[in-house]
Scaffold this motif. Sequence first.
Motif, short mmCIF file in Angstrom:
data_model
loop_
_atom_site.label_atom_id
_atom_site.label_comp_id
_atom_site.label_asym_id
_atom_site.label_seq_id
_atom_site.Cartn_x
_atom_site.Cartn_y
_atom_site.Cartn_z
N ARG A 2 0.84 -1.21 0.00
CA ARG A 2 0.00 0.00 0.00
C ARG A 2 0.87 1.26 0.00
O ARG A 2 0.55 2.24 -0.67
CB ARG A 2 -0.91 -0.02 1.21
N VAL A 5 2.06 1.92 -3.51
CA VAL A 5 1.00 2.52 -4.33
C VAL A 5 0.86 4.00 -4.02
O VAL A 5 0.72 4.84 -4.92
CB VAL A 5 -0.33 1.79 -4.10
N GLU A 6 0.92 4.36 -2.73
CA GLU A 6 0.81 5.76 -2.34
C GLU A 6 1.98 6.58 -2.88
O GLU A 6 1.81 7.73 -3.31
CB GLU A 6 0.73 5.88 -0.81
N LYS A 8 3.60 6.03 -5.56
CA LYS A 8 3.39 6.21 -6.99
C LYS A 8 2.38 7.31 -7.26
O LYS A 8 2.54 8.14 -8.16
CB LYS A 8 2.92 4.88 -7.60
N LYS A 9 1.32 7.37 -6.44
CA LYS A 9 0.30 8.40 -6.61
C LYS A 9 0.88 9.78 -6.33
O LYS A 9 0.60 10.75 -7.04
CB LYS A 9 -0.89 8.13 -5.69
N GLU A 22 1.91 6.97 -18.16
CA GLU A 22 1.28 5.79 -17.59
C GLU A 22 1.76 4.55 -18.34
O GLU A 22 1.99 4.58 -19.54
CB GLU A 22 -0.25 5.89 -17.70
N ILE A 38 3.64 -1.52 -10.52
CA ILE A 38 2.74 -0.40 -10.23
C ILE A 38 2.55 0.48 -11.47
O ILE A 38 1.56 1.21 -11.57
CB ILE A 38 3.27 0.40 -9.03
N THR A 41 -0.71 -1.28 -12.89
CA THR A 41 -1.95 -1.29 -12.12
C THR A 41 -1.67 -0.84 -10.69
O THR A 41 -0.57 -1.04 -10.17
CB THR A 41 -2.57 -2.71 -12.10
N GLU A 42 -2.69 -0.27 -10.06
CA GLU A 42 -2.60 0.09 -8.66
C GLU A 42 -3.55 -0.77 -7.82
O GLU A 42 -3.72 -0.53 -6.63
CB GLU A 42 -2.93 1.57 -8.47
N ASP A 43 -4.14 -1.77 -8.47
CA ASP A 43 -5.04 -2.69 -7.78
C ASP A 43 -4.20 -3.60 -6.87
O ASP A 43 -3.40 -4.41 -7.34
CB ASP A 43 -5.81 -3.53 -8.81
N GLU A 44 -4.38 -3.47 -5.56
CA GLU A 44 -3.54 -4.21 -4.62
C GLU A 44 -3.74 -5.72 -4.73
O GLU A 44 -2.80 -6.49 -4.51
CB GLU A 44 -3.80 -3.73 -3.20
#
Length: 282
Positions: A2, A5-6, A8-9, A22, A38, A41-44
């Motif tokens: 997680r 992912v953060e 990357k955002k 992207e 990542i 996809t950002e789907d964990e």
Amino acid sequence: MRAAVERKKLAAAGREAGEKKEGEREVKEGESLLDHLINYTEDETVLRDEILNILLAGRDTTTNSITFAIYMLSEHPSILQRLRQEVLDVVGETRRPTFEDMKDMKYLRAVINETLRLYPAVPFNARMTNKPVVLPGKYGNQPFYLPEGGRTAYSVFLMHRRKDLWGPDADEFDPDRFLDERLKKYLTPNPFIFLPFNAGPRICLGQQFAYHETSFFLIRLLQQFSSITHVADAQPPASRPPSTWAGAEGTKGRDKLRLKTYLTMSARGGCWVVLGEAGRDE
């Protein structure tokens, strides 16, 4: 995961809108597998599944296959010497092997195939029918019916040791069966008897990668070492076959280590060997 992912955002938010990229495919220096995934996809859930797939299918399988190959070479010194001679003839004592080198090493591929036959990395699997089917009975058994959506398990381990499929010497480690007349007698007419990577449209996508990893390791190993001795007494007690197995049918009665299975098959407690450095033992 997680946190990655953060990160990357946050990185994406700090870019100018016109500079956002992207789905970047180029692997960057120092980039981890997670960092690279990542980009797609950002789907964990998807990220977790992809990483688990790489760790199990891309690591354990090849590691276990290399372990069993070393074990078999330690048990068959003449095969080891023949394989090492091929390594020296094709690659030499120090050069890094190329893709073309590995393609030309027929005996190396036969040794790997024979290891995968007796000790497949994935010893069992299952399939689900997409339409009703009647499977023929074997050994006097009646045919049986599977409805659509029926799930059937099968054992690759047992299939690879069947004497009706591989001949009377099916329990013996003999790489030449992939090179001599037995190849055309058994495998060529029925390629689905050899399923270390499964077959058909669901064949393992990493098949050639696994072959290259295993080939590269064995080449580099045999460039440096000319003998392999299995030290059974060094095996952890729980990994040693019990005395009651002695003389049992198949390889069970002579194996010096025990198998462990979950999703993949491994040598319980590892395989403990002593390597003889080339030049000293020759």
